[in-house]
Design a protein around this motif. Sequence first.
Motif, PDB file in Angstrom:
ATOM      1  N   THR A   6       0.833  -1.198   0.000  1.00 19.47           N
ATOM      2  CA  THR A   6       0.000   0.000   0.000  1.00 19.47           C
ATOM      3  C   THR A   6       0.868   1.248   0.000  1.00 19.47           C
ATOM      4  OG1 THR A   6      -1.700  -1.191   1.204  1.00 19.47           O
ATOM      5  CG2 THR A   6      -1.866   1.190   1.197  1.00 19.47           C
ATOM      6  N   LEU A   7       1.954   1.225   0.735  1.00 16.44           N
ATOM      7  CA  LEU A   7       2.865   2.366   0.766  1.00 16.44           C
ATOM      8  C   LEU A   7       3.474   2.608  -0.610  1.00 16.44           C
ATOM      9  CD1 LEU A   7       4.339   4.542   2.394  1.00 16.44           C
ATOM     10  CD2 LEU A   7       6.117   2.844   2.859  1.00 16.44           C
ATOM     11  N   GLU A   8       3.891   1.543  -1.290  1.00 17.46           N
ATOM     12  CA  GLU A   8       4.456   1.683  -2.628  1.00 17.46           C
ATOM     13  C   GLU A   8       3.416   2.208  -3.616  1.00 17.46           C
ATOM     14  OE1 GLU A   8       5.891  -2.196  -3.528  1.00 17.46           O
ATOM     15  OE2 GLU A   8       7.616  -2.018  -2.185  1.00 17.46           O
ATOM     16  N   ARG A   9       2.193   1.724  -3.519  1.00 14.53           N
ATOM     17  CA  ARG A   9       1.138   2.207  -4.413  1.00 14.53           C
ATOM     18  C   ARG A   9       0.827   3.665  -4.143  1.00 14.53           C
ATOM     19  NH1 ARG A   9      -3.814  -1.841  -4.449  1.00 14.53           N
ATOM     20  NH2 ARG A   9      -3.444  -1.744  -2.227  1.00 14.53           N
ATOM     21  N   THR A  10       0.842   4.055  -2.881  1.00  9.22           N
ATOM     22  CA  THR A  10       0.561   5.439  -2.524  1.00  9.22           C
ATOM     23  C   THR A  10       1.648   6.362  -3.060  1.00  9.22           C
ATOM     24  OG1 THR A  10      -0.573   4.714  -0.523  1.00  9.22           O
ATOM     25  CG2 THR A  10       0.114   7.013  -0.609  1.00  9.22           C
ATOM     26  N   ILE A  11       2.892   5.977  -2.919  1.00  8.19           N
ATOM     27  CA  ILE A  11       3.995   6.781  -3.434  1.00  8.19           C
ATOM     28  C   ILE A  11       3.936   6.847  -4.961  1.00  8.19           C
ATOM     29  CG2 ILE A  11       6.512   6.875  -3.667  1.00  8.19           C
ATOM     30  CD1 ILE A  11       6.639   5.760  -0.776  1.00  8.19           C
ATOM     31  N   GLY A  12       3.642   5.722  -5.604  1.00 13.92           N
ATOM     32  CA  GLY A  12       3.498   5.707  -7.052  1.00 13.92           C
ATOM     33  C   GLY A  12       2.351   6.585  -7.520  1.00 13.92           C
ATOM     34  N   THR A  13       1.247   6.551  -6.799  1.00 17.02           N
ATOM     35  CA  THR A  13       0.092   7.381  -7.131  1.00 17.02           C
ATOM     36  C   THR A  13       0.449   8.857  -7.030  1.00 17.02           C
ATOM     37  OG1 THR A  13      -1.453   5.696  -6.380  1.00 17.02           O
ATOM     38  CG2 THR A  13      -2.280   7.945  -6.493  1.00 17.02           C
ATOM     39  N   LEU A  14       1.118   9.236  -5.949  1.00 15.98           N
ATOM     40  CA  LEU A  14       1.509  10.630  -5.775  1.00 15.98           C
ATOM     41  C   LEU A  14       2.474  11.077  -6.875  1.00 15.98           C
ATOM     42  CD1 LEU A  14       1.924  10.863  -1.907  1.00 15.98           C
ATOM     43  CD2 LEU A  14       0.184  11.948  -3.324  1.00 15.98           C
ATOM     44  N   ALA A  15       3.430  10.219  -7.220  1.00 14.21           N
ATOM     45  CA  ALA A  15       4.391  10.568  -8.266  1.00 14.21           C
ATOM     46  C   ALA A  15       3.689  10.751  -9.612  1.00 14.21           C
ATOM     47  CB  ALA A  15       5.467   9.492  -8.364  1.00 14.21           C
ATOM     48  N   LEU A  16       2.805   9.809  -9.968  1.00 18.39           N
ATOM     49  CA  LEU A  16       2.080   9.927 -11.235  1.00 18.39           C
ATOM     50  C   LEU A  16       1.187  11.164 -11.253  1.00 18.39           C
ATOM     51  CD1 LEU A  16       1.066   6.262 -12.042  1.00 18.39           C
ATOM     52  CD2 LEU A  16       2.528   7.743 -13.395  1.00 18.39           C
ATOM     53  N   GLY A  52      -5.636   2.978 -12.336  1.00 18.47           N
ATOM     54  CA  GLY A  52      -6.735   2.019 -12.257  1.00 18.47           C
ATOM     55  C   GLY A  52      -6.238   0.610 -12.035  1.00 18.47           C
ATOM     56  N   LYS A  53      -5.159   0.239 -12.713  1.00 17.60           N
ATOM     57  CA  LYS A  53      -4.577  -1.095 -12.524  1.00 17.60           C
ATOM     58  C   LYS A  53      -3.936  -1.223 -11.144  1.00 17.60           C
ATOM     59  CE  LYS A  53      -5.387  -3.027 -16.494  1.00 17.60           C
ATOM     60  NZ  LYS A  53      -6.209  -4.190 -16.627  1.00 17.60           N
ATOM     61  N   MET A  54      -3.274  -0.167 -10.685  1.00 19.81           N
ATOM     62  CA  MET A  54      -2.607  -0.215  -9.374  1.00 19.81           C
ATOM     63  C   MET A  54      -3.609  -0.416  -8.240  1.00 19.81           C
ATOM     64  SD  MET A  54       0.345   2.721  -9.699  1.00 19.81           S
ATOM     65  CE  MET A  54       0.455   2.961  -7.957  1.00 19.81           C
ATOM     66  N   TRP A  55      -4.735   0.282  -8.318  1.00 23.42           N
ATOM     67  CA  TRP A  55      -5.716   0.242  -7.235  1.00 23.42           C
ATOM     68  C   TRP A  55      -6.869  -0.712  -7.546  1.00 23.42           C
ATOM     69  CZ3 TRP A  55      -4.393   1.946  -2.681  1.00 23.42           C
ATOM     70  CH2 TRP A  55      -3.364   2.879  -2.596  1.00 23.42           C
ATOM     71  N   ASP A  56      -6.755  -1.494  -8.600  1.00 24.28           N
ATOM     72  CA  ASP A  56      -7.746  -2.503  -8.970  1.00 24.28           C
ATOM     73  C   ASP A  56      -9.128  -1.887  -9.181  1.00 24.28           C
ATOM     74  OD1 ASP A  56      -8.472  -5.098  -9.652  1.00 24.28           O
ATOM     75  OD2 ASP A  56      -9.161  -5.538  -7.622  1.00 24.28           O
ATOM     76  N   PHE A  57      -9.164  -0.805  -9.952  1.00 24.04           N
ATOM     77  CA  PHE A  57     -10.422  -0.160 -10.313  1.00 24.04           C
ATOM     78  C   PHE A  57     -10.710  -0.479 -11.765  1.00 24.04           C
ATOM     79  CE2 PHE A  57     -12.836   3.394 -12.096  1.00 24.04           C
ATOM     80  CZ  PHE A  57     -13.941   3.335 -11.286  1.00 24.04           C
ATOM     81  N   GLU A  58     -11.810  -1.118 -12.010  1.00 24.05           N
ATOM     82  CA  GLU A  58     -12.174  -1.492 -13.362  1.00 24.05           C
ATOM     83  C   GLU A  58     -13.435  -0.765 -13.779  1.00 24.05           C
ATOM     84  OE1 GLU A  58     -12.542  -5.698 -13.432  1.00 24.05           O
ATOM     85  OE2 GLU A  58     -10.466  -6.029 -12.869  1.00 24.05           O
ATOM     86  N   VAL A  59     -13.469  -0.316 -15.013  1.00 26.01           N
ATOM     87  CA  VAL A  59     -14.619   0.425 -15.520  1.00 26.01           C
ATOM     88  C   VAL A  59     -15.853  -0.456 -15.564  1.00 26.01           C
ATOM     89  CG1 VAL A  59     -15.522   1.658 -17.519  1.00 26.01           C
ATOM     90  CG2 VAL A  59     -13.176   2.013 -16.815  1.00 26.01           C
ATOM     91  N   LYS A  60     -15.696  -1.716 -15.940  1.00 24.63           N
ATOM     92  CA  LYS A  60     -16.848  -2.614 -16.009  1.00 24.63           C
ATOM     93  C   LYS A  60     -17.526  -2.747 -14.653  1.00 24.63           C
ATOM     94  CE  LYS A  60     -15.170  -5.465 -19.793  1.00 24.63           C
ATOM     95  NZ  LYS A  60     -14.758  -6.807 -20.189  1.00 24.63           N
ATOM     96  N   ARG A  61     -16.720  -2.849 -13.608  1.00 26.19           N
ATOM     97  CA  ARG A  61     -17.288  -2.984 -12.271  1.00 26.19           C
ATOM     98  C   ARG A  61     -18.013  -1.704 -11.871  1.00 26.19           C
ATOM     99  NH1 ARG A  61     -13.416  -4.498  -7.419  1.00 26.19           N
ATOM    100  NH2 ARG A  61     -12.267  -2.927  -8.541  1.00 26.19           N
ATOM    101  N   ALA A  62     -17.451  -0.553 -12.236  1.00 20.57           N
ATOM    102  CA  ALA A  62     -18.093   0.717 -11.908  1.00 20.57           C
ATOM    103  C   ALA A  62     -19.380   0.893 -12.706  1.00 20.57           C
ATOM    104  CB  ALA A  62     -17.145   1.871 -12.173  1.00 20.57           C
ATOM    105  N   LEU A  63     -19.368   0.499 -13.974  1.00 20.71           N
ATOM    106  CA  LEU A  63     -20.566   0.646 -14.800  1.00 20.71           C
ATOM    107  C   LEU A  63     -21.683  -0.295 -14.366  1.00 20.71           C
ATOM    108  CD1 LEU A  63     -19.063   1.119 -18.358  1.00 20.71           C
ATOM    109  CD2 LEU A  63     -20.079   2.845 -16.869  1.00 20.71           C
ATOM    110  N   ASN A  64     -21.342  -1.453 -13.819  1.00 20.51           N
ATOM    111  CA  ASN A  64     -22.364  -2.364 -13.325  1.00 20.51           C
ATOM    112  C   ASN A  64     -23.095  -1.788 -12.121  1.00 20.51           C
ATOM    113  OD1 ASN A  64     -21.960  -4.320 -15.251  1.00 20.51           O
ATOM    114  ND2 ASN A  64     -20.458  -5.433 -14.034  1.00 20.51           N
TER     115      ASN A  64
END
Length: 81
Positions: A6-16, A52-64
């Motif tokens: 989670t720490l690595e994803r958070t740092i990556g998110t902030l950098a991006l 979206g890939k880092m945090w496992d967010f998929e458009v199909k799941r959101a649209l459902n």
Amino acid sequence: MPDDETLERTIGTLALFIVWAAIVLGPMFTGADPARYEIVIGTTAIVFTVLGKMWDFEVKRALNAVTLTDGGKSKEDTEDD
């Protein structure tokens, strides 16, 4: 308790987000010429795809989760007609 992943994803998110903001929003605040629209659209698409890939967010799941309606009838009701 956050783990190392989670720490690595958070740092990556902030950098991006910082890179994206510098390219897309930076010229708005610095008075510089804005980047070409191809660069802005491409950067935005890449950043949000990676996030979206880092945090496992998929458009199909959101649209459902969204219920579409047409004149008061739900999408499921109009398919029966």
